[in-house]
Design an enzyme around this catalytic site. Structure first.
Site, PDB file in Angstrom:
ATOM      1  N   GLN A   1      -5.898   3.804   0.532  1.00 31.66           N
ATOM      2  CA  GLN A   1      -6.050   2.431   0.057  1.00 31.66           C
ATOM      3  C   GLN A   1      -6.620   1.534   1.161  1.00 31.66           C
ATOM      4  OE1 GLN A   1      -2.063   1.896  -1.448  1.00 31.66           O
ATOM      5  NE2 GLN A   1      -2.810   2.053  -3.553  1.00 31.66           N
TER       6      GLN A   1
ATOM      7  N   VAL B   1       0.868  -1.179   0.000  1.00 32.68           N
ATOM      8  CA  VAL B   1       0.000   0.000   0.000  1.00 32.68           C
ATOM      9  C   VAL B   1       0.900   1.222   0.000  1.00 32.68           C
ATOM     10  CG1 VAL B   1      -2.020  -1.016   1.123  1.00 32.68           C
ATOM     11  CG2 VAL B   1      -0.242  -0.008   2.521  1.00 32.68           C
ATOM     12  N   SER B   2       0.445   2.262  -0.701  1.00 36.05           N
ATOM     13  CA  SER B   2       1.258   3.478  -0.727  1.00 36.05           C
ATOM     14  C   SER B   2       0.580   4.628  -0.003  1.00 36.05           C
ATOM     15  CB  SER B   2       1.588   3.872  -2.172  1.00 36.05           C
ATOM     16  OG  SER B   2       0.413   3.978  -2.932  1.00 36.05           O
ATOM     17  N   THR B   3      -0.749   4.553   0.149  1.00 37.80           N
ATOM     18  CA  THR B   3      -1.461   5.654   0.814  1.00 37.80           C
ATOM     19  C   THR B   3      -2.439   5.120   1.851  1.00 37.80           C
ATOM     20  OG1 THR B   3      -3.323   5.681  -0.716  1.00 37.80           O
ATOM     21  CG2 THR B   3      -1.396   7.005  -1.332  1.00 37.80           C
TER      22      THR B   3
END
Length: 182
Positions: A69, A64-66
Site C-alpha cells: 500500500q 495500512v495493512s501491507t
C-alpha cells in the site's frame, strides 16, 4: 458643505442617524459619550460573536495493512497529507491523526481506531482519506458509522467524496463497503 447639527430635544439629529445605523433605539436623551458607548458595545458584541464561532474540530484516521500500500499511494504519509490539506482547505482545526500500521481493515481490533472513536464529541468531524481505510467488513463499517453518529460526530471520506449524513450518503456507504469487503 458643512453638516449642520439639528437639535431634537436634547438629542442631535446626527446622533440619531448613527444610532439608526447601529440598529439602536433612542430611549433617553443622548450625549456624545453615550453614542460612542453604544458604538463600542455593538463593536465588542460583533467581536465576541466571531470568537464564539469556533472552528470545527477534526480527527483523522489512517491505516495500512501491507507494505504494498505504501507503493500504490496509500501510505500513512499520503493519507495524512490528504487529511491535512482537506482540513486546511475547510478551515477545520485538525486535533490529531490516529494511525494503525500493519493491521487489517477486516478487524475492529485496532488500538488507534478505538482511541479515535473515543476522542469524538458532538460536532466533531472524523475524516478518512479513503473509505476502505475505515473498514473492509460491512458489519464493522456499519458499527463504526453508528458509533460515530452516536457520538454526535460526522464522518467524512475524502475518496469517494460522499456526505454520510444524508440517506443517499448512507446508501452509498453500504454499497461501497460491500465492494471493499470482496
Amino acid at each position: 458643505m458643512k453638516q449642520k447639527d439639528f437639535n431634537i430635544g436634547t438629542t442631535k439629529l446626527k446622533d440619531r442617524v448613527i444610532l439608526d445605523k447601529l440598529n439602536c433605539s433612542v430611549v433617553e436623551p443622548l450625549h456624545k459619550d453615550s453614542v460612542r458607548e453604544a458604538f463600542e458595545k455593538k463593536k465588542m458584541d460583533k467581536i465576541k460573536k466571531a470568537e464564539e464561532v469556533e472552528k470545527h474540530k477534526a480527527f483523522g484516521y489512517c491505516r495500512v495493512s501491507t507494505s504494498m500500500q505504501v507503493l500504490d499511494g496509500s501510505s500513512l504519509a499520503a493519507q495524512e497529507d490528504k487529511i491535512e490539506q482537506y482540513c486546511k482547505y475547510k478551515e477545520y482545526s485538525l486535533e490529531k491523526i490516529f494511525k494503525d500500521e500493519g493491521i487489517s481493515g477486516g478487524t475492529l481490533k485496532r488500538p488507534s481506531l478505538h482511541e479515535a472513536i473515543n476522542s469524538l464529541q458532538k460536532g466533531n468531524i472524523f475524516i478518512v482519506a479513503e473509505l476502505s481505510r475505515l473498514s473492509r467488513s460491512m458489519q464493522d463499517a456499519i458499527t463504526l458509522l453508528k458509533l460515530i453518529h452516536e457520538k454526535g460526530a460526522k464522518l467524512i471520506s475524502l475518496s469517494p467524496d460522499i456526505d454520510f449524513t444524508s440517506s443517499s450518503g448512507e446508501l452509498m456507504f453500504n454499497i461501497l463497503v460491500s465492494f471493499y469487503q470482496l
